[in-house]
Design a protein around this motif. Structure first.
Motif, PDB file in Angstrom:
ATOM      1  N   GLY A 113       0.822  -1.210   0.000  1.00 46.71           N
ATOM      2  CA  GLY A 113       0.000   0.000   0.000  1.00 46.71           C
ATOM      3  C   GLY A 113       0.851   1.254   0.000  1.00 46.71           C
ATOM      4  O   GLY A 113       0.597   2.199  -0.756  1.00 46.71           O
ATOM      5  N   LYS A 114       1.886   1.276   0.830  1.00 47.11           N
ATOM      6  CA  LYS A 114       2.748   2.452   0.905  1.00 47.11           C
ATOM      7  C   LYS A 114       3.553   2.633  -0.383  1.00 47.11           C
ATOM      8  O   LYS A 114       3.802   3.765  -0.819  1.00 47.11           O
ATOM      9  CB  LYS A 114       3.692   2.332   2.097  1.00 47.11           C
ATOM     10  CG  LYS A 114       2.978   2.446   3.447  1.00 47.11           C
ATOM     11  CD  LYS A 114       3.959   2.515   4.598  1.00 47.11           C
ATOM     12  CE  LYS A 114       3.233   2.781   5.912  1.00 47.11           C
ATOM     13  NZ  LYS A 114       4.152   2.968   7.047  1.00 47.11           N
ATOM     14  N   THR A 131      -4.320   1.888  -4.557  1.00 49.30           N
ATOM     15  CA  THR A 131      -3.654   1.318  -3.382  1.00 49.30           C
ATOM     16  C   THR A 131      -4.469   0.181  -2.789  1.00 49.30           C
ATOM     17  O   THR A 131      -3.920  -0.860  -2.407  1.00 49.30           O
ATOM     18  CB  THR A 131      -3.429   2.400  -2.308  1.00 49.30           C
ATOM     19  OG1 THR A 131      -4.672   3.031  -2.004  1.00 49.30           O
ATOM     20  CG2 THR A 131      -2.442   3.446  -2.785  1.00 49.30           C
ATOM     21  N   LEU A 132      -5.784   0.361  -2.723  1.00 46.14           N
ATOM     22  CA  LEU A 132      -6.643  -0.679  -2.151  1.00 46.14           C
ATOM     23  C   LEU A 132      -6.641  -1.930  -3.019  1.00 46.14           C
ATOM     24  O   LEU A 132      -6.632  -3.058  -2.503  1.00 46.14           O
ATOM     25  CB  LEU A 132      -8.068  -0.146  -1.982  1.00 46.14           C
ATOM     26  CG  LEU A 132      -8.236   0.977  -0.941  1.00 46.14           C
ATOM     27  CD1 LEU A 132      -9.663   1.513  -0.970  1.00 46.14           C
ATOM     28  CD2 LEU A 132      -7.885   0.480   0.456  1.00 46.14           C
ATOM     29  N   GLN A 138      -3.325  -3.788  -2.447  1.00 39.26           N
ATOM     30  CA  GLN A 138      -3.329  -4.486  -1.162  1.00 39.26           C
ATOM     31  C   GLN A 138      -4.295  -5.660  -1.176  1.00 39.26           C
ATOM     32  O   GLN A 138      -3.998  -6.724  -0.611  1.00 39.26           O
ATOM     33  CB  GLN A 138      -3.695  -3.504  -0.050  1.00 39.26           C
ATOM     34  CG  GLN A 138      -2.597  -2.510   0.279  1.00 39.26           C
ATOM     35  CD  GLN A 138      -2.952  -1.606   1.440  1.00 39.26           C
ATOM     36  OE1 GLN A 138      -4.002  -0.964   1.446  1.00 39.26           O
ATOM     37  NE2 GLN A 138      -2.086  -1.541   2.436  1.00 39.26           N
ATOM     38  N   ILE A 157      -3.045   2.045   4.432  1.00 36.98           N
ATOM     39  CA  ILE A 157      -4.356   2.071   3.784  1.00 36.98           C
ATOM     40  C   ILE A 157      -4.707   3.509   3.430  1.00 36.98           C
ATOM     41  O   ILE A 157      -4.820   4.370   4.301  1.00 36.98           O
ATOM     42  CB  ILE A 157      -5.445   1.476   4.698  1.00 36.98           C
ATOM     43  CG1 ILE A 157      -5.140  -0.003   4.970  1.00 36.98           C
ATOM     44  CG2 ILE A 157      -6.823   1.635   4.067  1.00 36.98           C
ATOM     45  CD1 ILE A 157      -6.096  -0.641   5.960  1.00 36.98           C
TER      46      ILE A 157
END
Length: 647
Positions: A586-587, A619-620, A623, A613
């Motif tokens: 995510g980061k 990003t979601l 992940q 998050i």
């Protein structure tokens, strides 16, 4: 049975391959940049030289006119060879319109306008360097001119060098003021770099980039005299319009005297051009920075949105964040964390609006950003941060970055100790120690040698996070597989001892180095920003306390892992490593979003920075993908373990 460390290190070539592909992509971008530079040069050449080929609708020089037709024909071909881009069709249409005007023997002013319009679209879609990375040295430019150019162009630049008589077409006279006012320094740099096909002007690509800029600045001032430069110096001090027009070194290199005359008048434009080309440091010294630069780039980005230039608006929007706001981000975060998050979210919302091409949404997002910038200005004020604020900032930054790296390195060390492979530990220790040394060198470079851009930081952090996430994912799945099988003692004692190769040991070195350096890199840049407040004692105090806390955490983790039963250790570690992989992914994607490598699609979701998050679809999704792989892998491991027991 297959060596476990070798097994999870199988993923390293795959990750390395992905990074090599990324490097290959960057090389391709470099090639495309060269193509865009050459295309820009062709179009600019038409803008400058067309008036010497056609006057009042009639050809006055057949040779020059043939060149104009050839250059526009080549430009039509070259735009199709560049990588696909949303603005490519618009650029091709602009070039086609330019060629049609040349074929129709249109007025010189109209051809020049069309050429500059096409080049403006080209630079917005395919950004190429338009200014030197360091201030040019005119003395070196003069020496280079005497050695490389005077034999053709003449000692004073009059086009009358010893070899001029034997050349066709004749060398350009750099002292020709009428011709010079329509040529930018960037155009001179491109000609020096690329040469001109079909003429005696060869490429001087063997010179360094800075030397070519030195030469361009020296040549660009040959049509001006000391009196004009002196007048320009007075205007620079007295006329506020001058600093607005020449906001930075890029404006000096890209703005022609002719374009400046349209805004300032012919006399003022000539004087300022003479002054700034002979004193380029003046424009750079007044370059806006921080929030002033953010406001400027945001305004330019909104103007590009209204003009339908989505690519240019995106590039300028990224600059508003990376070049303007991010350098002061640590100070804002140390004083008001919620305000920092608000600005970051607003930046993402603005970029999303630009990507959709919705003018109304972009205007609304831009207005919100301007309001937030006002809040940031009020928060920072003119006063420096209190020592306690600097202390807390230094403490929390290092502790936050250090814990992430520590968890990975301690995990590797604990694993090797459980496996009784203390002989491999020096590789791991060498990795994280080497990362600290590299971090120290980075600090020296960032402080005394170069300016590390925000984009560089985000790309470094993003790629490092994604790399670590992929490696940790494979480690977590493998650990869970062996934990489910329940054969740790046999596996470790009988199979691992002789299986560790030098290659896999160096793989552990690489993982330890990357895991630590990505955090050190970010910490160095944050600390450099905090140091601007001048609270050196508080900064050092926060650093020391954070280091002490990290040592305590490392000792506790190592002690706990040493006492833990081996089966339980690997079972818990596999779960922890998997969670860490999700966080880092995510980061990593978030950092690549901030660098402009990944798009931004905001969604209505929670933001939990600790877990990586963020409320964006990209990003979601990244992940979620990692999480699904973990769930599927763990499920498969349990099924396989059950079958093994039945067998």
């Amino acid at each position: 049975m297959f060596n476990p460390i070798k097994k999870w290190l199988v993923c390293l070539p795959l990750v390395a391959a992905s990074l090599l592909l990324a490097g290959g992509a960057q090389a391709q971008v470099a090639d495309q940049s060269a193509g865009a530079k050459q295309l820009w040069q062709l179009i600019d050449y038409v803008a400058v030289d067309y008036s010497g080929a056609v006057e009042h609708g009639k050809v006055v020089s057949e040779a020059e006119y043939a060149e104009m037709l050839d250059f526009t024909d080549n430009a039509t071909t070259q735009i199709g060879a560049l990588r696909a881009h949303a603005s490519q069709a618009a650029i091709a249409a602009a070039i086609a319109e330019l060629r049609a005007a040349v074929v129709a023997k249109a007025d010189g002013a109209e051809v020049k306008r069309l050429a500059h319009h096409a080049n403006g679209l080209l630079i917005a879609a395919y950004p190429i360097p338009v200014a030197p990375k360091v201030l040019p040295k005119l003395a070196r430019g003069a020496a280079l001119y005497a050695a490389q150019c005077a034999s053709c162009h003449g000692v004073a630049g009059g086009g009358d060098g010893p070899l001029a008589a034997s050349l066709e077409p004749k060398p350009i006279a750099f002292t020709d003021g009428e011709r010079a006012q329509s040529r930018s320094l960037m155009a001179l740099y491109q000609v020096i770099s690329q040469g001109v096909a079909g003429t005696s002007m060869a490429s001087f690509g063997q010179l360094s980039d800075s030397e070519r800029w030195d030469l361009a600045f020296y040549i660009g001032g040959m049509s001006h005299d000391a009196a004009a430069s002196a007048h320009g110096e007075k205007l620079w001090q007295d006329d506020p319009r001058a600093k607005q027009l020449y906001a930075d070194l890029a404006a000096v290199t890209t703005l022609t005297q002719e374009a400046a005359a349209a805004k300032l008048g012919a006399d003022a434009a000539q004087a300022l051009t003479a002054y700034l080309r002979s004193h380029p440091g003046q424009a750079e010294a007044h370059k806006p920075a921080g929030l002033a630069l953010s406001r400027l780039r945001l305004a330019e980005s909104l103007a590009a949105v209204h003009a339908g230039d989505r690519a240019g608006a995106t590039r300028l929007g990224l600059s508003a964040y990376l070049d303007g706001f991010e350098p002061i981000e640590p100070m804002v975060g140390a004083r008001n964390k919620s305000l920092l998050l608000a600005v970051e979210n607003a930046m993402l919302a603005y970029r999303s609006a630009v990507a959709r091409g919705t003018v109304a949404d972009a205007d609304a997002a831009g207005e919100k950003l301007q309001q937030l910038f006002s809040h940031v200005e009020a928060e920072l004020g003119d006063a420096k941060a209190e020592p306690m604020t600097t202390f807390i900032g230094a403490l929390t930054i290092l502790l936050r970055e250090g814990v992430e790296a520590l968890l990975i390195v301690i995990g590797i060390i604990a694993f090797l100790r459980k496996a009784k492979r203390n002989d491999v530990l020096p590789y791991v220790h060498g990795g994280w120690i080497g990362a600290l040394v590299a971090g120290g060198l980075t600090w020296v470079a960032a402080t005394y040698l170069v300016t590390i851009s925000g984009a560089s930081r985000e790309v470094s952090e993003g790629l490092g996070s994604v790399f670590a996430a992929l490696v940790l994912l494979s480690v977590g799945l493998w650990m869970h597989q062996k934990s489910s099988a329940g054969r740790w003692q046999e596996y470790l004692h009988e199979k691992l001892t002789a299986a560790m190769s030098r290659r896999s040991a160096w793989g552990l070195f690489a993982l330890a180095f990357i895991a630590v350096y990505r955090e050190v890199f970010e910490t160095v840049l944050f600390y450099s920003a905090l140091a601007a407040d001048g609270n050196g004692g508080a900064l050092l105090g926060g650093f020391v306390v954070a280091v002490v806390l990290l040592v305590v955490i490392a000792w506790a983790l190592l002690r706990t892992s040493a006492r833990m039963p081996i089966g339980k250790f690997f079972s818990l570690t596999s779960a922890f490593v998997a969670v860490l992989a999700v966080i880092l992914m995510g980061k990593g994607v978030a950092a690549l979003q901030e660098a402009g490598w990944v798009g931004v699609t905001p969604v209505d979701f929670l933001r939990i920075d600790l877990l990586g998050i963020l409320p964006t679809a990209e990003t979601l999704l990244a992940q979620a993908t990692i999480l699904l792989i973990i769930i599927a892998g763990y499920g498969w491991n349990r099924v396989a373990a059950g079958r093994g027991k039945l067998a």
